[in-house]
Write a protein that holds these residues in place. Structure first.
Motif, PDB file in Angstrom:
ATOM      1  N   UNK A 263       0.751  -1.266  -0.223  1.00 46.96           N
ATOM      2  CA  UNK A 263       0.118  -0.009  -0.277  1.00 46.96           C
ATOM      3  C   UNK A 263       0.872   1.407  -0.100  1.00 46.96           C
ATOM      4  N   UNK A 264       2.115   1.130   0.301  1.00 46.46           N
ATOM      5  CA  UNK A 264       2.915   2.344   0.344  1.00 46.46           C
ATOM      6  C   UNK A 264       2.521   3.196   1.554  1.00 46.46           C
ATOM      7  N   UNK A 265       1.750   2.792   2.496  1.00 46.03           N
ATOM      8  CA  UNK A 265       1.379   3.306   3.534  1.00 46.03           C
ATOM      9  C   UNK A 265       2.552   3.178   4.778  1.00 46.03           C
ATOM     10  N   UNK A 266       2.722   4.500   5.526  1.00 45.01           N
ATOM     11  CA  UNK A 266       3.699   4.384   6.653  1.00 45.01           C
ATOM     12  C   UNK A 266       3.463   4.217   7.969  1.00 45.01           C
ATOM     13  N   UNK A 267       1.897   3.932   8.059  1.00 45.89           N
ATOM     14  CA  UNK A 267       1.444   3.709   9.522  1.00 45.89           C
ATOM     15  C   UNK A 267       0.887   2.305   9.686  1.00 45.89           C
ATOM     16  N   UNK A 268       0.982   1.563  10.775  1.00 45.78           N
ATOM     17  CA  UNK A 268       0.374   0.277  11.077  1.00 45.78           C
ATOM     18  C   UNK A 268      -0.451   0.553  12.158  1.00 45.78           C
ATOM     19  N   UNK A 269      -1.602  -0.023  12.321  1.00 47.86           N
ATOM     20  CA  UNK A 269      -2.343  -0.113  13.403  1.00 47.86           C
ATOM     21  C   UNK A 269      -2.603  -1.351  13.708  1.00 47.86           C
ATOM     22  N   UNK A 270      -2.313  -1.822  15.132  1.00 50.40           N
ATOM     23  CA  UNK A 270      -2.888  -3.272  15.560  1.00 50.40           C
ATOM     24  C   UNK A 270      -4.147  -3.248  16.493  1.00 50.40           C
ATOM     25  N   UNK A 271      -5.183  -3.833  16.108  1.00 48.48           N
ATOM     26  CA  UNK A 271      -6.376  -3.844  16.887  1.00 48.48           C
ATOM     27  C   UNK A 271      -6.876  -4.973  17.230  1.00 48.48           C
ATOM     28  N   UNK A 297      -1.112   1.113  18.696  1.00 53.91           N
ATOM     29  CA  UNK A 297      -1.714   0.212  19.413  1.00 53.91           C
ATOM     30  C   UNK A 297      -2.780   0.894  20.316  1.00 53.91           C
ATOM     31  N   UNK A 298      -4.097   0.437  20.410  1.00 51.29           N
ATOM     32  CA  UNK A 298      -4.957   1.033  21.342  1.00 51.29           C
ATOM     33  C   UNK A 298      -4.312   0.873  22.793  1.00 51.29           C
ATOM     34  N   UNK A 299      -4.673   1.757  23.698  1.00 51.94           N
ATOM     35  CA  UNK A 299      -4.124   1.328  25.228  1.00 51.94           C
ATOM     36  C   UNK A 299      -4.476  -0.218  25.402  1.00 51.94           C
ATOM     37  N   UNK A 300      -3.636  -0.854  26.157  1.00 54.28           N
ATOM     38  CA  UNK A 300      -3.814  -2.292  26.275  1.00 54.28           C
ATOM     39  C   UNK A 300      -5.115  -2.627  26.655  1.00 54.28           C
ATOM     40  N   UNK A 301      -5.864  -2.037  27.558  1.00 50.61           N
ATOM     41  CA  UNK A 301      -7.232  -2.372  28.079  1.00 50.61           C
ATOM     42  C   UNK A 301      -8.347  -2.301  27.110  1.00 50.61           C
ATOM     43  N   UNK A 302      -8.069  -1.431  25.975  1.00 52.99           N
ATOM     44  CA  UNK A 302      -8.925  -1.205  24.925  1.00 52.99           C
ATOM     45  C   UNK A 302      -8.762  -2.225  23.583  1.00 52.99           C
ATOM     46  N   UNK A 303      -7.849  -3.247  23.829  1.00 51.44           N
ATOM     47  CA  UNK A 303      -7.552  -3.930  22.747  1.00 51.44           C
ATOM     48  C   UNK A 303      -8.737  -5.023  22.777  1.00 51.44           C
ATOM     49  N   UNK A 304      -9.094  -5.500  23.844  1.00 47.96           N
ATOM     50  CA  UNK A 304     -10.352  -6.340  24.014  1.00 47.96           C
ATOM     51  C   UNK A 304     -11.594  -5.528  23.920  1.00 47.96           C
ATOM     52  N   UNK A 305     -12.795  -6.349  23.848  1.00 48.05           N
ATOM     53  CA  UNK A 305     -13.979  -5.761  23.799  1.00 48.05           C
ATOM     54  C   UNK A 305     -14.378  -4.536  24.878  1.00 48.05           C
TER      55      UNK A 305
END
Ligand code: KG4
Ligand code: ZN
Length: 343
Positions: A263-271, A297-305
C-alpha cells in the motif's frame, strides 16, 4: 456533546462516556469469563441474560461516577453487529429505548469499525490513511483504512481467526478459557525454538492467512510426545505454547510488512484482542523500526472488547452526521465495507 457507548456483542458488557470536545470521560467493562469458564467457551444464552442484568446498573453507576445524569446525554452509540444475536439485542434495546425516551441521537456501530478506530484513543494517535491488522477472536483481517468509514479489505483468514487459533490450541493444551492470554503466559516459560511449527501461507504472495492447520500440528505433536496433552510435561506444554505463539506472530508480522509495502502507507495499527499479545507487539515494533514505519496500538485495556471504542466511533459518526438509518436492530452478520463513509 456527551455520548453514551454500549458494547454487548459477545461476552463483555461495556459502557463508556465520551465527550465530543474533550474525549473519553471514562468507561467500565464487565467480563463474563467466570460465567462461561465451566463450559470452556461462550454460551450465547447465558451471555444475553448477563448483559440484561448488568447493563442498566453499569450505565447508572458510570453516569453517577462522572457527576452526570441521562439528561446530559446528547447521543447513544451501541454495537449493532456483528456478534451474538441475543447479546446484540440487549444493547440495541437499551440504547434504542433510552434514545427514544430522551429524544436524542442513536447510532448503531459496526464492532470492527470500533476496533479499527480504537487506536485514536491513544496518544500519539495515527493519522489517516493507515494499514490496520484486526486480530480478534472472530476476525483476522488486514485493512486499508483510507479515512474514517472508508475501509478496504486487503486480506483475511481463510479459516480460523488468530484469536480462535490461540483459544483452540490453549484448550488442546488443557488451559482454561479464554485461551489466548493463558497460552501467552505459558509461552513465557517455554523455548520457542524446540518445536518448529508450520507458518501457514507465509511464503504466498498475498495478504491472506490460514491458521486451522496449526492447531492440528499441535495435536499431532502432543500425540508424538505422549498420549495427548494430558501426558505431556509442563515444560513440553510451555515449549509447544512458545512454538505456536512464535509461528502465529511470524505470519502476522510478515503479512503486516507486506501490506505496508504493497500500500506504500507508513503507519500500521494493531487492533483487537490478540493485539494485547506482548510477543506480537515486540516483533511488530522491531520490524517497524527496521523498515521505517510507525506502529500504533490502542491502550492495552482497550484491545479487547469495550464501549470506549464504540462511543468514539459513535461520536465521529454523530459529529459528521453519518449515522445512517438506525432503526432498532441487531446485525449479527454485517460486512464492514458496506458502511457509509464518516467524513
Ligand atoms: O477483540 P476481542 O476481545 O473479541 C472479539 O471481538 O473477538 O478478542 C478476543 C480474542 C480471544 O480469542 C482471546 O484469546 C484473544 O483475543 N487474546 C489474546 C490475548 N489477549 C486476548 N491472544 C493472544 N495473546 C493475548 N495476550
Ligand atoms: Zn471485539
Amino acid at each position: 456533546m456527551l455520548i453514551l457507548g454500549i458494547e454487548s456483542s459477545c461476552d463483555e458488557t461495556g459502557v463508556a462516556l465520551y465527550e465530543t470536545d474533550s474525549g473519553l470521560l471514562g468507561h467500565t467493562v464487565h467480563s463474563q469469563v467466570a460465567l462461561h469458564a465451566e463450559y470452556g467457551g461462550v454460551v450465547p444464552e447465558l451471555a444475553s441474560r448477563d448483559h440484561i442484568r448488568r447493563l442498566l446498573p453499569m450505565i447508572r453507576s458510570l453516569l453517577l461516577q462522572h457527576g452526570c445524569s441521562v439528561n446530559d446525554l446528547g447521543g447513544i452509540a451501541y454495537t449493532q453487529g456483528p456478534g451474538l444475536a441475543g447479546a446484540l439485542l440487549v444493547g440495541a434495546s437499551v440504547a434504542s429505548a433510552l434514545a427514544y425516551a430522551l429524544s436524542i441521537r442513536l447510532v448503531g456501530i459496526h464492532h470492527l469499525e470500533a476496533h479499527l478506530l480504537s487506536p485514536l484513543l491513544s496518544s500519539p494517535a495515527p493519522d489517516f490513511p493507515f494499514v490496520a491488522l484486526l486480530v480478534s477472536g472472530g476476525h483476522t483481517q488486514l485493512m486499508a483504512v483510507k479515512a474514517a468509514g472508508d475501509y478496504e479489505l486487503l486480506g483475511e483468514t481463510r479459516d480460523d481467526a488468530a484469536g480462535e487459533a490461540f483459544d483452540k490450541t490453549a484448550k488442546l493444551l488443557g488451559l482454561p478459557y479464554p485461551g489466548g492470554p493463558a497460552l501467552a503466559q505459558l509461552a513465557q516459560s517455554g523455548n520457542a525454538a524446540r518445536f518448529r511449527l508450520p507458518r501457514p501461507m507465509l511464503d504466498q504472495d498475498n495478504l491472506d492467512f490460514s491458521f486451522s492447520g496449526l492447531k492440528t500440528a499441535v495435536l499431532t505433536l502432543t500425540r508424538q510426545l505422549g498420549d495427548g496433552a494430558a501426558e505431556c510435561s509442563q515444560q513440553d506444554k510451555a515449549d509447544i505454547a512458545a512454538g505456536f505463539q512464535e509461528a502465529i506472530v511470524d505470519v502476522l508480522t510478515s503479512k503486516c510488512l507486506r501490506a505496508i509495502n504493497t500500500t506504500a502507507m507508513s503507519q500500521l495499527v494493531i487492533a483487537g484482542g490478540v493485539g494485547a499479545n506482548r510477543r506480537l507487539r515486540s516483533r511488530i515494533d522491531a520490524a517497524a523500526s527496521k523498515a521505517g514505519f510507525r506502529v500504533f496500538y490502542p491502550p492495552i485495556e482497550l484491545c479487547t472488547d469495550n464501549a470506549a471504542m464504540v462511543a468514539l466511533a459513535g461520536a465521529m459518526r454523530i459529529k459528521h452526521g453519518r449515522t445512517g438509518a438506525c432503526p432498532f436492530s441487531a446485525r449479527p452478520r454485517w460486512d464492514l465495507d458496506s458502511l457509509p463513509a464518516i467524513t
